[in-house]
Design a protein around this motif. Structure first.
Motif, mmCIF file in Angstrom:
data_model
loop_
_atom_site.group_PDB
_atom_site.id
_atom_site.type_symbol
_atom_site.label_atom_id
_atom_site.label_comp_id
_atom_site.label_asym_id
_atom_site.label_seq_id
_atom_site.Cartn_x
_atom_site.Cartn_y
_atom_site.Cartn_z
ATOM 1 N N TYR A 1 -1.368 2.435 0.420
ATOM 2 C CA TYR A 1 -2.342 1.801 -0.472
ATOM 3 C C TYR A 1 -3.150 0.714 0.235
ATOM 4 O O TYR A 1 -4.340 0.539 -0.049
ATOM 5 C CB TYR A 1 -1.636 1.246 -1.699
ATOM 6 N N SER B 1 -4.734 0.869 -11.306
ATOM 7 C CA SER B 1 -4.081 2.091 -10.837
ATOM 8 C C SER B 1 -4.993 3.283 -11.101
ATOM 9 O O SER B 1 -5.327 3.571 -12.248
ATOM 10 C CB SER B 1 -2.740 2.290 -11.563
ATOM 11 N N ILE C 1 -4.522 0.388 -6.590
ATOM 12 C CA ILE C 1 -3.865 1.608 -6.141
ATOM 13 C C ILE C 1 -4.848 2.751 -6.311
ATOM 14 O O ILE C 1 -5.324 3.012 -7.416
ATOM 15 C CB ILE C 1 -2.598 1.885 -6.979
ATOM 16 N N GLY D 1 -4.244 -5.636 -5.313
ATOM 17 C CA GLY D 1 -3.315 -4.765 -6.034
ATOM 18 C C GLY D 1 -3.941 -3.501 -6.583
ATOM 19 O O GLY D 1 -3.483 -2.974 -7.602
ATOM 20 N N GLY E 1 3.300 0.947 -6.089
ATOM 21 C CA GLY E 1 2.519 0.080 -5.222
ATOM 22 C C GLY E 1 2.810 -1.402 -5.394
ATOM 23 O O GLY E 1 1.998 -2.247 -5.025
ATOM 24 N N ASP E 2 3.977 -1.711 -5.927
ATOM 25 C CA ASP E 2 4.317 -3.103 -6.276
ATOM 26 C C ASP E 2 5.232 -3.774 -5.256
ATOM 27 O O ASP E 2 6.072 -4.592 -5.610
ATOM 28 C CB ASP E 2 4.977 -3.146 -7.661
ATOM 29 N N GLU F 1 0.617 -1.907 -10.768
ATOM 30 C CA GLU F 1 0.903 -1.302 -9.466
ATOM 31 C C GLU F 1 2.218 -0.520 -9.457
ATOM 32 O O GLU F 1 2.401 0.409 -8.668
ATOM 33 C CB GLU F 1 0.985 -2.375 -8.368
ATOM 34 N N SER F 2 3.145 -0.905 -10.333
ATOM 35 C CA SER F 2 4.464 -0.265 -10.340
ATOM 36 C C SER F 2 4.412 1.175 -10.826
ATOM 37 O O SER F 2 5.341 1.959 -10.573
ATOM 38 C CB SER F 2 5.437 -1.066 -11.223
ATOM 39 N N ARG G 1 8.937 1.372 -1.706
ATOM 40 C CA ARG G 1 7.695 0.630 -1.968
ATOM 41 C C ARG G 1 6.996 0.202 -0.676
ATOM 42 O O ARG G 1 5.777 0.136 -0.636
ATOM 43 C CB ARG G 1 8.000 -0.582 -2.849
ATOM 44 N N HIS H 1 -5.399 -5.355 -9.785
ATOM 45 C CA HIS H 1 -4.262 -4.691 -10.422
ATOM 46 C C HIS H 1 -4.704 -3.460 -11.214
ATOM 47 O O HIS H 1 -4.527 -3.372 -12.438
ATOM 48 C CB HIS H 1 -3.497 -5.671 -11.311
ATOM 49 N N ASN I 1 3.268 1.071 0.095
ATOM 50 C CA ASN I 1 2.361 -0.047 0.321
ATOM 51 C C ASN I 1 1.475 0.188 1.537
ATOM 52 O O ASN I 1 0.282 -0.149 1.526
ATOM 53 C CB ASN I 1 3.171 -1.333 0.503
#
Length: 212
Positions: A42, A81, A61, A59, A195-196, A190-191, A35, A79, A39
């Protein structure tokens, strides 16, 4: 009182919290490393998009290829994606919070005036509200100006008109066949693409605090 609150919060954990908090130490740190690398990518993409004039929330992505062509027409909430760069930024596009846009999905916001000898551009734009899911290979045409809160579009669909909130649509042209029961409010968006990083660390630390 404090102890009972901690026990209750630990037994009512989300799927994400269980996944992170129940990992072995080795698995946790391997996940953290992966991650951390994601990160960096991103964070760079968000920075580039903002430098280009886009408004990008926390957050978010997105691929670097989309960030590099971003401009003032692009507004993205928190948040979110995005796994595609096939987003037409010749007209304004506003994407809300907790939106998921999948691979190879294309959003077209601009067309031509077919009744004009000059055949000039016609700028439409689109608003995509919170908790929308556009999965893979969706085509959104300029005749669609709004996709409502919590709407879901089936993969491979062609969207030619506005979509009502909480509608589940599919087909060519996309038509509603049911209503969604709830939105993905417990999902760490993000996960989905790794990207979390910050949330992953905070979730693990929360387990350590609650267990004290």
């Amino acid at each position: 009182m404090k102890c009972s609150e901690n026990i209750n919060s630990y037994t009512t954990r989300t799927v994400y919290e269980k996944s992170v908090q129940d990992r072995s130490v080795l698995r946790y740190y391997l996940g953290l490393l992966v991650r951390w690398k994601q990160n960096l990518k991103y964070v760079r993409a968000r920075k580039i998009a903002r430098q280009q004039g886009a408004i990008i929330g926390d957050g978010v992505i997105m691929p670097l290829s989309l960030a590099r062509k971003a401009n003032r027409n692009l507004i993205i909430g928190n948040h979110v994606s995005i796994q595609t760069d096939k987003i037409d930024l010749r007209s304004p596009i506003q994407i809300g919070n907790n939106v998921i846009i999948g691979y190879n999905t294309e959003i077209i916001t601009t067309s031509h005036n077919i009744d004009s000898k000059e055949w000039e551009h016609k700028h439409y734009g689109i608003v995509i509200e919170d908790y929308v899911w556009l999965p893979t290979n969706v085509l959104v045409l300029p005749s669609c100006r709004k996709i409502g809160y919590g709407a879901v579009v089936g993969s491979g669909s062609v969207v030619v008109k506005d979509i009502e909130p909480m509608s589940v649509v599919s087909g060519n042209p996309a038509k509603e066949f049911k209503k969604r029961n709830c939105v993905h409010s417990n999902l760490i968006v993000e996960s989905l693409l790794g990207g979390d990083y910050k949330i992953y660390k905070a979730t693990r630390k929360k387990r350590n605090r609650d267990s004290v």
